[in-house]
Design a protein around this motif. Structure first.
Motif, mmCIF file in Angstrom:
data_model
loop_
_atom_site.group_PDB
_atom_site.id
_atom_site.type_symbol
_atom_site.label_atom_id
_atom_site.label_comp_id
_atom_site.label_asym_id
_atom_site.label_seq_id
_atom_site.Cartn_x
_atom_site.Cartn_y
_atom_site.Cartn_z
ATOM 1 N N VAL A 93 94.282 -9.673 -52.979
ATOM 2 C CA VAL A 93 93.450 -8.958 -53.941
ATOM 3 C C VAL A 93 94.073 -7.581 -54.116
ATOM 4 N N LEU A 94 94.586 -7.298 -55.322
ATOM 5 C CA LEU A 94 95.426 -6.119 -55.539
ATOM 6 C C LEU A 94 94.744 -5.001 -56.322
ATOM 7 N N SER A 95 93.714 -5.328 -57.079
ATOM 8 C CA SER A 95 92.944 -4.263 -57.736
ATOM 9 C C SER A 95 91.545 -4.757 -58.038
ATOM 10 N N VAL A 151 85.693 -11.690 -63.228
ATOM 11 C CA VAL A 151 85.398 -12.401 -61.987
ATOM 12 C C VAL A 151 84.705 -11.420 -61.050
ATOM 13 N N LEU A 152 83.481 -11.750 -60.651
ATOM 14 C CA LEU A 152 82.722 -10.892 -59.747
ATOM 15 C C LEU A 152 82.607 -11.560 -58.386
ATOM 16 N N VAL A 153 82.505 -10.729 -57.343
ATOM 17 C CA VAL A 153 82.245 -11.223 -55.999
ATOM 18 C C VAL A 153 81.162 -10.351 -55.390
ATOM 19 N N LEU A 156 90.112 -7.605 -60.364
ATOM 20 C CA LEU A 156 90.923 -7.378 -61.551
ATOM 21 C C LEU A 156 92.287 -8.057 -61.468
ATOM 22 N N THR A 157 92.971 -7.869 -60.341
ATOM 23 C CA THR A 157 94.313 -8.426 -60.162
ATOM 24 C C THR A 157 94.378 -9.142 -58.832
ATOM 25 N N GLY A 178 102.071 -17.747 -52.929
ATOM 26 C CA GLY A 178 103.268 -18.248 -53.586
ATOM 27 C C GLY A 178 103.386 -17.907 -55.056
ATOM 28 N N LYS A 179 102.450 -17.129 -55.601
ATOM 29 C CA LYS A 179 102.475 -16.789 -57.021
ATOM 30 C C LYS A 179 102.511 -15.277 -57.227
ATOM 31 N N LYS A 180 102.943 -14.885 -58.415
ATOM 32 C CA LYS A 180 103.011 -13.472 -58.755
ATOM 33 C C LYS A 180 101.610 -12.948 -59.092
ATOM 34 N N PRO A 181 101.439 -11.619 -59.039
ATOM 35 C CA PRO A 181 100.143 -11.040 -59.421
ATOM 36 C C PRO A 181 99.740 -11.445 -60.837
ATOM 37 N N MET A 182 98.444 -11.675 -61.023
ATOM 38 C CA MET A 182 97.912 -12.068 -62.332
ATOM 39 C C MET A 182 96.494 -11.538 -62.481
#
Length: 311
Positions: A245-247, A268-270, A280-281, A286-290
């Motif tokens: 979780v990046l942002s 997306v809320l948590v 947000l990001t 195994g995947k790039k930030p999205m």
């Protein structure tokens, strides 16, 4: 003044550049040896080493300065003063005593708060609103020396650890050169650092990067931005896979249970222990930030999915 500079990461380069462009002479640059990075595990020189080579500055690459050969090489540079910015290893007392004017260190906190290796990230994580760049006299114990100069720095609600560190590295550069000027002129008069209120900014362990959604939304948000983008905080999906979780953002409101996901068309809320948090990001394993909304559309999550259960 003949200066030996000791530093390794990109955040040390602005101060090295400022010293190189000043009236002082950088007679040696001490940095950590090349490190392996990326999937190919190829060796990459430190950013400080790259700068030193580009500007034809004498370079010493060593993981430690405890050995006699390395200490002798440093002394043979003829340096009168050592300047440290994030070198990444302890300078032993024998070497501290070896240079005529000793050593100074630029530290990215308002000492004695956040002594140690990760002061910027720990300050953000703790919710601090102010910090400082301190230039102090280096001694054998950890970040306890007398302080020459201190420049206050504000921490806003959205800044990441990486961004704040980059800003503070630019603040440090002229501050350090001013202190070196004063030491050369004999007008530098450091003040004793108090011990009261000392806290320690230990390096983070992987398990400490796991998000605890029972904390408040603000606490989770602070932790995410403190360690973004590298190494990055994470949570676990219902199937046990990790996801970085990046942002995040605090939208207000409290409609969800702790860790519960709510996937909308564009958000997306948590749920947290106190209010909802918007993701947000993210970066699934195994995947790039999205964008979190893009991830959620393809994740095939069940209704009322819960994050962080299997951490």
């Amino acid at each position: 003044m003949k200066v030996l500079f000791a530093g390794t990461p990109e955040t040390a380069v602005p101060t090295l550049r400022a010293l190189h462009e000043s009236s002082h002479e950088v007679v040696g640059v001490l940095t950590r040896p090349p490190a392996r990075r990326g999937r190919g595990r190829t060796l990459h020189p430190s950013p400080v080493a790259v700068f030193a080579r580009e500007h034809e500055l004498p370079l010493i690459e060593a993981n430690s300065v405890k050995s006699e050969p390395v200490q002798r090489e440093i002394q043979e540079t003829g340096a009168q003063l050592g300047v440290v910015v994030a070198y990444g290893a302890i300078i032993p007392q024998t070497l501290l005593d070896a240079l005529e004017h000793g050593w100074i260190n630029a530290h990215f906190s308002k000492l004695p708060r956040w002594r140690g290796a990760a002061p910027v990230q720990r300050a953000i994580e703790a919710g601090d609103t102010h910090t400082a760049v301190d230039v102090f006299e280096l001694e054998a114990s950890l970040d306890t020396g007398d302080i020459y100069r201190s420049e206050p720095v504000e921490i806003n609600d959205e800044v990441t650890g990486q961004a704040l560190l980059a800003h503070m590295s630019e603040v440090a550069a002229p501050l350090v050169t001013d202190v070196v000027d004063a030491i050369e002129a004999g007008t530098a008069h450091p003040t004793a650092q108090p011990n009261a209120g000392a806290t320690y900014a230990h390096m983070v362990e992987t398990k400490q990067l796991a998000l605890d959604f029972s904390a408040t939304a603000q606490q989770v948000h602070n932790k995410v931005r403190a360690w973004a983008p590298t190494p990055g905080t994470y949570t676990t999906l219902p199937d046990g896979a990790r996801m970085k979780v990046l942002s995040t953002r605090i939208p207000g409101g409290a409609t969800l249970q702790t860790g519960e996901l709510q996937v909308g068309k564009h958000s997306v809320l948590v749920g947290t222990g106190s209010g909802d948090l918007e993701l947000l990001t993210v970066a699934p394993a195994g995947k790039k930030p999205m964008r979190a909304a893009d991830w959620a559309r393809g994740a095939r999550l069940g209704e009322h999915a819960i994050l962080g259960v299997n951490q």
